[in-house]
Design a protein around this motif. Structure first.
Motif, PDB file in Angstrom:
ATOM      1  N   GLU A 299       0.832  -1.207   0.000  1.00 26.54           N
ATOM      2  CA  GLU A 299       0.000   0.000   0.000  1.00 26.54           C
ATOM      3  C   GLU A 299       0.861   1.250   0.000  1.00 26.54           C
ATOM      4  O   GLU A 299       0.570   2.210  -0.711  1.00 26.54           O
ATOM      5  CB  GLU A 299      -0.929   0.014   1.214  1.00 26.54           C
TER       6      GLU A 299
ATOM      7  N   LYS B  34      -2.848  12.612  -0.546  1.00 27.69           N
ATOM      8  CA  LYS B  34      -2.661  13.690  -1.528  1.00 27.69           C
ATOM      9  C   LYS B  34      -3.828  14.666  -1.488  1.00 27.69           C
ATOM     10  O   LYS B  34      -3.640  15.881  -1.608  1.00 27.69           O
ATOM     11  CB  LYS B  34      -2.481  13.112  -2.919  1.00 27.69           C
ATOM     12  N   GLU B  35      -5.043  14.157  -1.326  1.00 26.63           N
ATOM     13  CA  GLU B  35      -6.217  15.028  -1.254  1.00 26.63           C
ATOM     14  C   GLU B  35      -6.120  15.964  -0.046  1.00 26.63           C
ATOM     15  O   GLU B  35      -6.464  17.138  -0.128  1.00 26.63           O
ATOM     16  CB  GLU B  35      -7.494  14.202  -1.122  1.00 26.63           C
TER      17      GLU B  35
ATOM     18  N   ASN C  78      -2.783   6.513  -0.284  1.00 27.97           N
ATOM     19  CA  ASN C  78      -1.958   7.552  -0.899  1.00 27.97           C
ATOM     20  C   ASN C  78      -2.815   8.610  -1.594  1.00 27.97           C
ATOM     21  O   ASN C  78      -2.478   9.790  -1.566  1.00 27.97           O
ATOM     22  CB  ASN C  78      -0.952   6.940  -1.874  1.00 27.97           C
ATOM     23  N   ARG C  79      -3.918   8.202  -2.204  1.00 27.54           N
ATOM     24  CA  ARG C  79      -4.819   9.170  -2.819  1.00 27.54           C
ATOM     25  C   ARG C  79      -5.410  10.090  -1.754  1.00 27.54           C
ATOM     26  O   ARG C  79      -5.482  11.298  -1.917  1.00 27.54           O
ATOM     27  CB  ARG C  79      -5.939   8.472  -3.587  1.00 27.54           C
ATOM     28  N   LYS C  80      -5.819   9.490  -0.635  1.00 25.72           N
ATOM     29  CA  LYS C  80      -6.405  10.261   0.466  1.00 25.72           C
ATOM     30  C   LYS C  80      -5.377  11.254   1.031  1.00 25.72           C
ATOM     31  O   LYS C  80      -5.700  12.412   1.290  1.00 25.72           O
ATOM     32  CB  LYS C  80      -6.882   9.314   1.566  1.00 25.72           C
TER      33      LYS C  80
ATOM     34  N   ASP D 215       2.439   1.781  -3.489  1.00 23.88           N
ATOM     35  CA  ASP D 215       1.514   1.951  -4.612  1.00 23.88           C
ATOM     36  C   ASP D 215       0.964   3.377  -4.632  1.00 23.88           C
ATOM     37  O   ASP D 215       0.137   3.741  -3.805  1.00 23.88           O
ATOM     38  CB  ASP D 215       0.375   0.943  -4.488  1.00 23.88           C
ATOM     39  N   ALA D 216       1.426   4.170  -5.573  1.00 24.56           N
ATOM     40  CA  ALA D 216       1.002   5.570  -5.659  1.00 24.56           C
ATOM     41  C   ALA D 216      -0.501   5.706  -5.886  1.00 24.56           C
ATOM     42  O   ALA D 216      -1.092   6.725  -5.543  1.00 24.56           O
ATOM     43  CB  ALA D 216       1.763   6.277  -6.769  1.00 24.56           C
ATOM     44  N   ALA D 217      -1.122   4.688  -6.455  1.00 20.80           N
ATOM     45  CA  ALA D 217      -2.552   4.746  -6.742  1.00 20.80           C
ATOM     46  C   ALA D 217      -3.406   4.163  -5.618  1.00 20.80           C
ATOM     47  O   ALA D 217      -4.626   4.093  -5.746  1.00 20.80           O
ATOM     48  CB  ALA D 217      -2.850   3.997  -8.042  1.00 20.80           C
ATOM     49  N   SER D 218      -2.793   3.761  -4.513  1.00 21.66           N
ATOM     50  CA  SER D 218      -3.565   3.145  -3.428  1.00 21.66           C
ATOM     51  C   SER D 218      -4.516   4.155  -2.797  1.00 21.66           C
ATOM     52  O   SER D 218      -4.316   5.372  -2.869  1.00 21.66           O
ATOM     53  CB  SER D 218      -2.644   2.576  -2.353  1.00 21.66           C
ATOM     54  N   ARG D 219      -5.550   3.660  -2.181  1.00 25.41           N
ATOM     55  CA  ARG D 219      -6.550   4.510  -1.547  1.00 25.41           C
ATOM     56  C   ARG D 219      -5.906   5.423  -0.502  1.00 25.41           C
ATOM     57  O   ARG D 219      -6.201   6.614  -0.432  1.00 25.41           O
ATOM     58  CB  ARG D 219      -7.627   3.644  -0.896  1.00 25.41           C
TER      59      ARG D 219
END
Length: 68
Positions: A51, A64-65, A60-62, A54-58
């Motif tokens: 996790e 960044k947001e 990591n997305r959270k 993985d730059a696209a993991s949930r």
């Protein structure tokens, strides 16, 4: 298995993590939860490393947001 880590070898419960920053982030997050009573397994460590990498993991997305 008891939660263990080796800062010199960059391993958590025997799982080697090549990237120093990733190792420290996963170790610190897991330590916090261990102090709260969680007993991770080797597969938990492996999943946490995947996790984190993985730059696209949930997670990591959270992140960044929230912080970008």
């Amino acid at each position: 298995m008891q939660f263990s880590f080796d800062n010199q070898q960059q391993t958590i419960m025997g799982v080697a993590i090549a990237d120093r920053q990733c190792y420290r982030c996963v170790r610190d997050a897991m330590l916090f939860n261990v102090y709260e009573g969680w007993r991770p397994t080797v597969s938990d460590v492996q999943r946490a490393v995947q996790e984190a990498q993985d730059a696209a993991s949930r997670a990591n997305r959270k992140f960044k947001e929230e912080f970008q």
